[in-house]
Write a protein that holds these residues in place. Structure first.
Motif, PDB file in Angstrom:
ATOM      1  N   GLU A  68       2.005 128.667 -87.571  1.00 14.03           N
ATOM      2  CA  GLU A  68       3.102 128.799 -86.877  1.00 14.03           C
ATOM      3  C   GLU A  68       3.036 129.833 -85.713  1.00 14.03           C
ATOM      4  O   GLU A  68       3.633 129.676 -84.622  1.00 14.03           O
ATOM      5  CB  GLU A  68       4.284 129.078 -87.634  1.00 14.03           C
ATOM      6  N   ARG A  75       7.659 124.958 -85.904  1.00 11.02           N
ATOM      7  CA  ARG A  75       8.277 125.462 -87.235  1.00 11.02           C
ATOM      8  C   ARG A  75       7.981 124.404 -88.218  1.00 11.02           C
ATOM      9  O   ARG A  75       8.174 123.205 -88.483  1.00 11.02           O
ATOM     10  CB  ARG A  75       9.839 125.576 -87.022  1.00 11.02           C
ATOM     11  N   ASP A  77       7.935 123.095 -92.411  1.00 12.65           N
ATOM     12  CA  ASP A  77       8.701 122.993 -93.426  1.00 12.65           C
ATOM     13  C   ASP A  77       7.590 123.345 -94.727  1.00 12.65           C
ATOM     14  O   ASP A  77       6.828 122.388 -95.158  1.00 12.65           O
ATOM     15  CB  ASP A  77       9.219 121.691 -93.756  1.00 12.65           C
ATOM     16  N   ARG A  80       6.929 120.904 -97.627  1.00 13.75           N
ATOM     17  CA  ARG A  80       6.179 119.449 -97.290  1.00 13.75           C
ATOM     18  C   ARG A  80       4.654 120.035 -97.558  1.00 13.75           C
ATOM     19  O   ARG A  80       4.355 121.034 -97.322  1.00 13.75           O
ATOM     20  CB  ARG A  80       6.342 118.921 -96.178  1.00 13.75           C
TER      21      ARG A  80
END
Length: 111
Positions: A68, A75, A77, A80
């Protein structure tokens, strides 16, 4: 004039993608990763002799913040599973999934 294979040995002409799989068949490209990004993060992966990460690599969750930071506006997650996948960019615009030390099919002229 001799024919030279298209250069991939030093990570040139390789495209890396950060992907997430939704279900068994839905592949979502989250971001394209440049050579510089791969150089910065590849130490976090157990890649053996695959110096340029030509295979598919699951991204350890602790590496996501570093990715990131290296890719503006990204962005991720953390819930995941992310993977880095590579393809070789051929001069005709096609992509070819590489194998470590392998050459693309047929002769490809130098760029």
């Amino acid at each position: 004039m001799g024919q030279q294979p298209y250069p991939f040995h030093d990570g040139a002409n390789v495209a890396w993608e950060l992907v997430v799989w939704s279900g068994e068949r839905d592949r979502v490209v989250v971001a394209a990763l440049g050579r510089e990004v791969v150089l910065r993060i590849r130490e976090h992966f157990d890649r053996g002799d695959d110096v340029w990460m030509f295979d598919v690599y699951p991204v350890p969750p602790e590496v996501l913040p570093e990715i990131e930071a290296l890719v503006p506006g990204l962005r991720l997650d953390p819930a995941r599973e992310h993977h880095i996948e590579a393809t070789q960019n051929l001069p005709d615009g096609c992509r070819w999934p590489p194998e470590p030390g392998g050459l693309p099919p047929g002769h490809v002229p130098p760029p």
